[in-house]
Design a protein around this motif. Structure first.
Motif, mmCIF file in Angstrom:
data_model
loop_
_atom_site.group_PDB
_atom_site.id
_atom_site.type_symbol
_atom_site.label_atom_id
_atom_site.label_comp_id
_atom_site.label_asym_id
_atom_site.label_seq_id
_atom_site.Cartn_x
_atom_site.Cartn_y
_atom_site.Cartn_z
ATOM 1 N N TYR A 1 -5.858 7.371 5.520
ATOM 2 C CA TYR A 1 -7.154 6.899 4.752
ATOM 3 C C TYR A 1 -6.760 5.525 3.942
ATOM 4 N N GLN A 2 -5.747 5.522 3.309
ATOM 5 C CA GLN A 2 -5.458 4.331 2.412
ATOM 6 C C GLN A 2 -5.105 3.299 3.338
ATOM 7 N N ILE A 3 -4.428 3.200 4.203
ATOM 8 C CA ILE A 3 -4.168 2.144 5.197
ATOM 9 C C ILE A 3 -5.336 1.556 5.890
ATOM 10 N N LYS A 4 -6.273 2.504 6.167
ATOM 11 C CA LYS A 4 -7.349 2.123 6.932
ATOM 12 C C LYS A 4 -8.506 1.429 5.853
ATOM 13 N N SER B 1 -6.465 -2.222 4.569
ATOM 14 C CA SER B 1 -6.011 -3.049 5.638
ATOM 15 C C SER B 1 -6.901 -3.056 6.869
ATOM 16 N N LYS B 2 -7.802 -2.101 6.890
ATOM 17 C CA LYS B 2 -8.581 -2.103 8.156
ATOM 18 C C LYS B 2 -7.987 -1.764 9.454
ATOM 19 N N LEU B 3 -6.616 -1.250 9.297
ATOM 20 C CA LEU B 3 -5.980 -0.823 10.400
ATOM 21 C C LEU B 3 -5.778 0.513 10.574
ATOM 22 N N SER B 4 -5.506 1.115 11.845
ATOM 23 C CA SER B 4 -5.437 2.349 11.861
ATOM 24 C C SER B 4 -3.911 2.548 12.233
ATOM 25 N N CYS B 5 -3.584 4.101 11.773
ATOM 26 C CA CYS B 5 -2.088 4.461 12.052
ATOM 27 C C CYS B 5 -2.136 5.826 12.081
ATOM 28 N N SER B 6 -0.896 6.364 12.704
ATOM 29 C CA SER B 6 -0.640 7.720 12.604
ATOM 30 C C SER B 6 0.758 8.172 12.187
ATOM 31 N N VAL B 7 0.739 9.332 11.575
ATOM 32 C CA VAL B 7 1.904 9.837 10.914
ATOM 33 C C VAL B 7 2.570 10.998 11.258
ATOM 34 N N GLY B 8 3.763 10.920 11.549
ATOM 35 C CA GLY B 8 4.757 11.901 12.046
ATOM 36 C C GLY B 8 5.544 12.432 10.952
ATOM 37 N N ILE B 9 5.486 13.594 10.781
ATOM 38 C CA ILE B 9 6.183 14.397 9.595
ATOM 39 C C ILE B 9 7.372 15.333 10.124
ATOM 40 N N SER B 10 8.533 15.161 9.376
ATOM 41 C CA SER B 10 9.567 16.006 10.090
ATOM 42 C C SER B 10 9.480 17.179 9.296
ATOM 43 N N ARG B 11 10.507 18.258 9.705
ATOM 44 C CA ARG B 11 11.009 19.389 9.125
ATOM 45 C C ARG B 11 11.869 19.004 7.913
ATOM 46 N N SER B 12 12.325 20.037 7.421
ATOM 47 C CA SER B 12 12.837 19.916 5.936
ATOM 48 C C SER B 12 14.503 19.339 6.277
ATOM 49 N N ILE C 1 0.803 -1.158 -0.004
ATOM 50 C CA ILE C 1 -0.006 0.129 -0.006
ATOM 51 C C ILE C 1 1.059 1.392 0.132
ATOM 52 N N LEU C 2 1.866 1.122 0.716
ATOM 53 C CA LEU C 2 2.763 2.448 1.013
ATOM 54 C C LEU C 2 3.679 2.639 -0.317
ATOM 55 N N GLU C 3 3.949 1.617 -0.847
ATOM 56 C CA GLU C 3 4.906 1.525 -2.077
ATOM 57 C C GLU C 3 4.217 2.245 -3.182
ATOM 58 N N GLU C 4 2.928 1.736 -3.393
ATOM 59 C CA GLU C 4 2.272 2.332 -4.414
ATOM 60 C C GLU C 4 1.770 3.745 -4.098
#
Length: 529
Positions: A253-256, A259-270, A211-214
């Motif tokens: 949204y795509q992972i849920k 895969s019906k699994l929940s996740c969180s996303v942390g995003i870094s500075r540049s 899912i993530l690669e696509e």
């Protein structure tokens, strides 16, 4: 090549006799080949090729409609690795030369020499074998390259660059430009990891990686790879920075969705350059600390406010709250205890504890309160290690506080009830009376435990201590005594006795009776009648 691993062949010629001759005269199986079908014109051949996807096509050049050269162009355009062999008459040599220029593997003239064709097919099979080996080799090189590249990134993220400096030839120039990192973290991974079997885990992680690669490919990601368990890293170019929140929400949204699994996303500075991968990861995971204070999954972005670092190491232990909680436990005041846990939650939020520090604090307080209950002899069946495990598996602060509230309230309420309960002996006598009056029903241990107002585990232990029997042993004994009385003093049929003593299946009743008495119901009646 082994006989079992066949390449498929399609034969094309407008003369049926030639087709029959080719099928019969060539030892296809011995060559490791299989004739998948025959066609008498180019259009029919294309249909067969679409259905069977052959490795070898042998075709006459001159045919009505689509000729052999037109067919070959169509076939090789669809799959350039196919072997195409043309057959031509003596007057069609120029056609054969044109076929070779267009990519034919070989040609032969009519009338067909079967030995010559056999040699040609042997070369074709060897050519296909070589292609297969080359494809495998290229695939292996690609896989190794991807794995090594991911390993290199992982080492740099962890701040260990020296062991892999010899691999920097693999570093792509995309990291020379500015980029940012997204760390995708599955919620409740520890709990999921315990639930999944090994094969299930591989399948889930493989699915999420796909899912993530696509997703990365569609959004111009620079690379994507797994890092720690339940965690994936995606590197994205600087030009996507204005869309950080949108990209993160789409990932969730795509992972849920798939895969019906929940996740969180942390995003870094540049960041810029491979040497800053470690800083980018720290930035993204620092953003993910916010997940601990959120009641649901989300996108958390490091805004670069370096002035507000986590200060948990300098935080004072809240002794005043611990003392107040201990007093509420001592007095069995669950309402006061719940209020104090809310104050403790606010204290942790105000001081911006990192998840690990907050969890450590709450576990320490839980142990103190548990020991307090234990010393006061107010504990029912409640293992401390189970509570600590539950706390470790909690996903956020709200869950942790909720677990502590429920766990201690349950124990305190149990202790309150126990203070006004009858002693153990009278409770079990009450249970026995209830069993005697209800043995003919579908009676469960849960029902009897509820009647005497005990937890199931406490009832089970107390019943064994007081009666010398387990609940099931006592219930069975009671039923057998009633059955023996009916058998001895009445003429009721055996199959009619079963439901009278709590068994719907007469055959099963007979088995239990024989096990308990050593005789069948009928034998017992005959001996005592």
């Amino acid at each position: 090549m082994g006989v079992s691993a066949k390449y498929k062949v399609i034969l094309v010629d407008d003369e049926p006799m030639i087709l029959r001759s080719l099928q019969a005269a060539i030892d296809w199986e011995g060559l490791g080949l299989e004739v998948a079908g025959t066609a008498r014109n180019g259009e029919g051949a294309l249909k067969l090729i679409s259905e069977h996807s052959p490795d070898v096509v042998i075709s006459d050049i001159r045919m009505p409609g689509m000729d052999g050269i037109a067919l070959m162009k169509e076939v090789l355009t669809g799959n350039p690795k196919r072997v195409f062999i043309v057959i031509s008459g003596y007057g069609e040599f120029e056609y054969a030369r044109e076929a070779l220029r267009q990519g034919a593997f070989d040609y032969m003239l009519k009338p067909i020499d079967h030995d010559e064709l056999t040699g040609m097919l042997q070369r074709a099979a060897a050519h296909l074998d070589a292609q297969t080996e080359n494809d495998k080799l290229l695939h292996s090189v690609h896989v190794l390259s991807v794995m090594a590249r991911e390993r290199m990134f992982s080492e740099w993220i962890e701040g260990n660059d020296r062991p892999l400096r010899y691999m920097q030839w693999m570093e792509n120039s995309e990291l020379e430009q500015e980029y940012f990192m997204a760390v995708v973290q599955l919620d409740h991974f520890l709990r999921l990891n315990e639930q999944w079997l090994m094969d299930e885990k591989r399948l889930w992680l493989f699915a999420i990686r796909n899912i993530l690669e696509e997703w990365s490919l569609q959004h111009g990601g620079l690379t994507v790879f797994p890092f720690h368990s339940g965690e994936w890293i995606i590197l994205l170019p600087k030009n996507l920075q204005p869309e950080k929140a949108k990209l993160g929400n789409d990932l969730i949204y795509q992972i849920k969705r798939y895969s019906k699994l929940s996740c969180s996303v942390g995003i870094s500075r540049s960041s810029k350059g491979i040497g800053q991968l470690s800083m980018a990861y720290q930035s993204a995971t620092r953003a993910l600390y916010q997940r601990f204070y959120s009641e649901q999954e989300g996108v958390f972005i490091d805004q670069g406010d370096m002035g507000k670092e986590v200060q948990s190491a300098e935080m004072k232990y809240p002794k005043h709250l611990e003392a107040a909680l201990m007093e509420s436990v001592r007095t069995l005041d669950s309402q006061r205890m719940a209020t104090l846990f809310d104050e403790l939650k606010l204290y942790i939020e105000q001081h911006a504890f990192a998840k690990e520090a907050a969890e450590r604090l709450l576990v320490e307080i839980a142990v103190v309160l548990y020991r307090h209950l234990e010393y006061a002899n107010l504990l029912a069946e409640w293992p401390l290690d189970g509570l600590i495990q539950d706390l470790h598996e909690a996903g956020n602060l709200n869950e942790l506080i909720g677990m502590l509230k429920r766990a201690f309230a349950r124990q305190m309420n149990e202790s309150l009830r126990s203070q006004v309960k009858e002693d153990g002996h009278s409770l079990i006598e009450k249970a026995k009376v209830y069993i005697t009056n209800h043995y003919h029903k579908d009676l469960s241990m849960e029902e009897v435990a509820e009647v005497v107002d005990l937890s199931i585990s406490h009832f089970c232990t107390l019943f064994k201590q007081m009666s010398g029997y387990t609940f099931l042993e006592y219930l069975t004994q009671c039923r057998m005594e009633k059955a023996k009385y009916i058998l001895k003093h009445t003429s009721v049929k055996v199959y009619q006795i079963a439901p009278l003593v709590g068994y719907q299946d007469a055959k099963y009743f007979t088995q239990v009776f024989k096990k308990a008495t050593g005789r069948t119901p009928s034998e017992f009646r005959e001996e005592t009648g």
